[in-house]
Design an enzyme around this catalytic site. Structure first.
Site, mmCIF file in Angstrom:
data_model
loop_
_atom_site.group_PDB
_atom_site.id
_atom_site.type_symbol
_atom_site.label_atom_id
_atom_site.label_comp_id
_atom_site.label_asym_id
_atom_site.label_seq_id
_atom_site.Cartn_x
_atom_site.Cartn_y
_atom_site.Cartn_z
ATOM 1 C CB ALA A 10 16.959 73.040 23.298
ATOM 2 C CB SER A 11 11.854 71.413 25.430
ATOM 3 O OG SER A 11 11.989 70.040 25.203
ATOM 4 C CB THR A 12 12.484 75.881 27.117
ATOM 5 O OG1 THR A 12 13.631 75.458 27.888
ATOM 6 C CG2 THR A 12 11.283 74.993 27.464
#
Length: 201
Positions: A10-12
């Site tokens: 997950a990027s964030t």
């Protein structure tokens, strides 16, 4: 059962809270179960995919001695964000005898002949793109030089806007003058004088 590594990212933190990684895991499980794969998950949370410097991603690559048959991801953009990173990592997996499957990217499965062929084609396109960029850069540079554009470090100037004569600087240095004395003599700050003296062996 056959061991398979599963990578999710997950990027964030917001993506983590929204369950992005859990959805990726479910997609991977649905792919792995019919193939009889035993999954070991590697999970990066709130890590950008702009490069491969991600803790769990790096741990996964260092764990390949466990001899997984394949690395599975839900989608390529969870694994790599550039074609060059993707191809470089897949080449490394191939050297280790490990396949690669991206569940939601049809045809990206190096455990099949068609999947291997597709990656070879992608590699050829990536090399072609690099060559085109290099050719355009070279042509643009040559065209600019023909128009009188100079490349490299800009010339240093005095307070009056005159160019500093590097040979004069070295000549004064040879006479035993300090950098500060040279700067005073040439009516400029000491910074460019120090820069010239530092560059000169």
């Amino acid at each position: 059962m056959t061991l398979a590594f599963a990578y999710v990212r997950a990027s964030t933190q917001e993506e983590v809270r929204q369950g992005s990684n859990e959805r990726q895991k479910e997609v991977i499980r649905q792919c792995a179960e019919p193939r009889g794969y035993e999954l070991e998950f590697f999970e990066d949370k709130a890590k950008s995919g702009k490069n491969t410097q991600r803790p769990e991603f790096e741990r996964m690559l260092k764990s390949l001695d466990l001899r997984p048959k394949v690395v599975i991801v839900s989608k390529i953009d969870r694994f790599a964000r550039s074609l060059s990173d993707l191809l470089r990592t897949l080449e490394y997996l191939d050297q280790k005898g490990v396949g690669f499957v991206s569940v939601n990217d049809p045809g990206i499965d190096t455990t099949t002949p068609n999947g291997r062929l597709l990656l070879q084609i992608l590699g050829a396109f990536a090399e072609f793109e690099r060559n085109i960029i290099n050719s355009r850069t070279k042509a643009g540079r040559e065209q600019a030089m023909n128009k009188g554009v100079k490349f490299g470090r800009p010339a240093l100037k005095t307070r009056n806007g005159n160019f500093i004569d590097r040979r004069k600087v070295l000549e004064l240095k040879g006479k035993g003058l300090s950098a500060r004395a040279i700067a005073k003599s040439m009516e400029c700050s000491v910074t460019p004088i120090l820069s010239i003296l530092k560059e000169t062996p």
